[in-house]
Motif scaffolding. Structure first.
Motif, PDB file in Angstrom:
ATOM      1  N   PHE A  43       0.800  -1.224   0.000  1.00 58.43           N
ATOM      2  CA  PHE A  43       0.000   0.000   0.000  1.00 58.43           C
ATOM      3  C   PHE A  43       0.834   1.276   0.000  1.00 58.43           C
ATOM      4  O   PHE A  43       0.369   2.317  -0.455  1.00 58.43           O
ATOM      5  N   LEU A  44       2.062   1.239   0.501  1.00 54.12           N
ATOM      6  CA  LEU A  44       2.888   2.447   0.544  1.00 54.12           C
ATOM      7  C   LEU A  44       3.826   2.604  -0.646  1.00 54.12           C
ATOM      8  O   LEU A  44       4.175   3.723  -1.003  1.00 54.12           O
ATOM      9  N   LEU A  45       4.227   1.499  -1.276  1.00 52.31           N
ATOM     10  CA  LEU A  45       5.207   1.586  -2.359  1.00 52.31           C
ATOM     11  C   LEU A  45       4.706   1.041  -3.695  1.00 52.31           C
ATOM     12  O   LEU A  45       4.765   1.729  -4.710  1.00 52.31           O
ATOM     13  N   ILE A  46       4.239  -0.163  -3.701  1.00 49.29           N
ATOM     14  CA  ILE A  46       3.919  -0.843  -4.965  1.00 49.29           C
ATOM     15  C   ILE A  46       2.681  -0.234  -5.630  1.00 49.29           C
ATOM     16  O   ILE A  46       2.711   0.109  -6.814  1.00 49.29           O
ATOM     17  N   ARG A  47       1.605  -0.078  -4.897  1.00 46.00           N
ATOM     18  CA  ARG A  47       0.363   0.427  -5.477  1.00 46.00           C
ATOM     19  C   ARG A  47       0.486   1.854  -6.015  1.00 46.00           C
ATOM     20  O   ARG A  47       0.058   2.126  -7.140  1.00 46.00           O
ATOM     21  N   PRO A  48       1.094   2.801  -5.278  1.00 50.46           N
ATOM     22  CA  PRO A  48       1.253   4.149  -5.840  1.00 50.46           C
ATOM     23  C   PRO A  48       2.131   4.174  -7.096  1.00 50.46           C
ATOM     24  O   PRO A  48       1.871   4.932  -8.027  1.00 50.46           O
ATOM     25  N   GLN A  49       3.168   3.339  -7.124  1.00 53.72           N
ATOM     26  CA  GLN A  49       4.036   3.293  -8.300  1.00 53.72           C
ATOM     27  C   GLN A  49       3.270   2.774  -9.512  1.00 53.72           C
ATOM     28  O   GLN A  49       3.421   3.299 -10.612  1.00 53.72           O
ATOM     29  N   LYS A  73       0.103   3.093 -10.023  1.00 53.22           N
ATOM     30  CA  LYS A  73      -0.824   4.159 -10.403  1.00 53.22           C
ATOM     31  C   LYS A  73      -0.111   5.223 -11.222  1.00 53.22           C
ATOM     32  O   LYS A  73      -0.631   5.694 -12.240  1.00 53.22           O
ATOM     33  N   ARG A  74       1.112   5.619 -10.804  1.00 53.74           N
ATOM     34  CA  ARG A  74       1.886   6.608 -11.564  1.00 53.74           C
ATOM     35  C   ARG A  74       2.241   6.077 -12.953  1.00 53.74           C
ATOM     36  O   ARG A  74       2.197   6.820 -13.937  1.00 53.74           O
ATOM     37  N   MET A  75       2.607   4.796 -13.042  1.00 51.12           N
ATOM     38  CA  MET A  75       2.939   4.206 -14.341  1.00 51.12           C
ATOM     39  C   MET A  75       1.722   4.212 -15.261  1.00 51.12           C
ATOM     40  O   MET A  75       1.844   4.516 -16.452  1.00 51.12           O
ATOM     41  N   LYS A  76       0.559   3.900 -14.729  1.00 53.16           N
ATOM     42  CA  LYS A  76      -0.664   3.884 -15.530  1.00 53.16           C
ATOM     43  C   LYS A  76      -0.995   5.290 -16.031  1.00 53.16           C
ATOM     44  O   LYS A  76      -1.360   5.474 -17.194  1.00 53.16           O
ATOM     45  N   GLU A  77      -0.852   6.309 -15.165  1.00 49.37           N
ATOM     46  CA  GLU A  77      -1.105   7.691 -15.570  1.00 49.37           C
ATOM     47  C   GLU A  77      -0.121   8.138 -16.642  1.00 49.37           C
ATOM     48  O   GLU A  77      -0.492   8.831 -17.591  1.00 49.37           O
ATOM     49  N   HIS A  78       1.155   7.733 -16.527  1.00 53.22           N
ATOM     50  CA  HIS A  78       2.159   8.120 -17.521  1.00 53.22           C
ATOM     51  C   HIS A  78       1.868   7.454 -18.865  1.00 53.22           C
ATOM     52  O   HIS A  78       2.004   8.078 -19.917  1.00 53.22           O
ATOM     53  N   GLN A  79       1.460   6.192 -18.846  1.00 44.30           N
ATOM     54  CA  GLN A  79       1.104   5.502 -20.089  1.00 44.30           C
ATOM     55  C   GLN A  79      -0.091   6.179 -20.761  1.00 44.30           C
ATOM     56  O   GLN A  79      -0.119   6.327 -21.979  1.00 44.30           O
ATOM     57  N   LYS A  80      -1.069   6.612 -19.963  1.00 43.42           N
ATOM     58  CA  LYS A  80      -2.223   7.316 -20.519  1.00 43.42           C
ATOM     59  C   LYS A  80      -1.780   8.635 -21.139  1.00 43.42           C
ATOM     60  O   LYS A  80      -2.207   8.999 -22.236  1.00 43.42           O
ATOM     61  N   PHE A  81      -0.897   9.367 -20.454  1.00 47.17           N
ATOM     62  CA  PHE A  81      -0.367  10.626 -20.965  1.00 47.17           C
ATOM     63  C   PHE A  81       0.342  10.408 -22.296  1.00 47.17           C
ATOM     64  O   PHE A  81       0.133  11.152 -23.252  1.00 47.17           O
ATOM     65  N   LEU A  82       1.173   9.362 -22.382  1.00 49.40           N
ATOM     66  CA  LEU A  82       1.910   9.099 -23.620  1.00 49.40           C
ATOM     67  C   LEU A  82       0.971   8.734 -24.761  1.00 49.40           C
ATOM     68  O   LEU A  82       1.219   9.099 -25.913  1.00 49.40           O
ATOM     69  N   SER A  83      -0.097   8.035 -24.468  1.00 51.83           N
ATOM     70  CA  SER A  83      -1.028   7.651 -25.535  1.00 51.83           C
ATOM     71  C   SER A  83      -1.828   8.844 -26.052  1.00 51.83           C
ATOM     72  O   SER A  83      -2.352   8.803 -27.163  1.00 51.83           O
ATOM     73  N   GLU A  84      -1.922   9.923 -25.256  1.00 47.86           N
ATOM     74  CA  GLU A  84      -2.690  11.097 -25.657  1.00 47.86           C
ATOM     75  C   GLU A  84      -1.830  12.202 -26.265  1.00 47.86           C
ATOM     76  O   GLU A  84      -2.334  13.298 -26.510  1.00 47.86           O
ATOM     77  N   LEU A  85      -0.541  11.932 -26.515  1.00 51.38           N
ATOM     78  CA  LEU A  85       0.321  12.943 -27.123  1.00 51.38           C
ATOM     79  C   LEU A  85      -0.155  13.257 -28.534  1.00 51.38           C
ATOM     80  O   LEU A  85      -0.614  12.371 -29.256  1.00 51.38           O
ATOM     81  N   SER A  86      -0.020  14.527 -28.914  1.00 53.59           N
ATOM     82  CA  SER A  86      -0.408  14.924 -30.261  1.00 53.59           C
ATOM     83  C   SER A  86       0.542  16.005 -30.763  1.00 53.59           C
ATOM     84  O   SER A  86       1.137  16.740 -29.964  1.00 53.59           O
ATOM     85  N   PRO A  87       0.707  16.099 -32.079  1.00 52.59           N
ATOM     86  CA  PRO A  87       1.564  17.143 -32.636  1.00 52.59           C
ATOM     87  C   PRO A  87       1.092  18.538 -32.214  1.00 52.59           C
ATOM     88  O   PRO A  87      -0.102  18.806 -32.126  1.00 52.59           O
TER      89      PRO A  87
END
Length: 86
Positions: free
Chosen positions: A19-25, A27-41
Motif C-alpha cells: 500500500f505504501l510503495l507498490i500500489r502508488p508506483q 498508479k503513476r505508471m498507468k497515468e504516464h502511459q495514458k499521458f503518452l497515448s494522448e500525445l499529439s503534434p
C-alpha cells in the motif's frame, strides 16, 4: 498456531509495502502511459533529459521534437516526462 504467529509480521510488512510503495508506483505508471497515448503534434513537452520543444510528428515509438525552427530531434516516446507550460 505457532507458524501463524511467526508469519504474521512478514505478512503485515508485505501488506504495508504494497500500500505504501507498490500500489502508488503502479498508479503513476498507468497515468504516464495514458499521458503518452494522448500525445499529439503541436504540444509543448519536456523530456527526462531536460529538452523542451514542440511535438512535430509521432512515428510509432519515436516522437520528433522541434527545438528550434527547422531543427527536429527524435526522442523515444517513453522519455517524454510531461507537458511544458511557460
Amino acid at each position: 498456531m505457532g507458524l501463524i504467529v511467526t508469519l504474521l509480521p512478514l505478512i503485515l510488512i508485505f501488506v504495508i509495502f504494497y500500500f505504501l510503495l507498490i500500489r502508488p508506483q503502479q498508479k503513476r505508471m498507468k497515468e504516464h502511459q495514458k499521458f503518452l497515448s494522448e500525445l499529439s503534434p503541436g504540444q509543448k513537452v519536456f523530456t527526462n533529459g531536460g529538452i523542451v520543444g514542440r511535438i512535430a510528428k509521432i512515428e510509432g515509438d519515436i516522437v520528433w521534437i522541434e527545438v528550434e525552427k527547422d531543427v527536429q530531434i527524435p526522442v523515444i516516446k517513453g522519455y517524454i516526462a510531461g507537458t511544458f507550460q511557460q
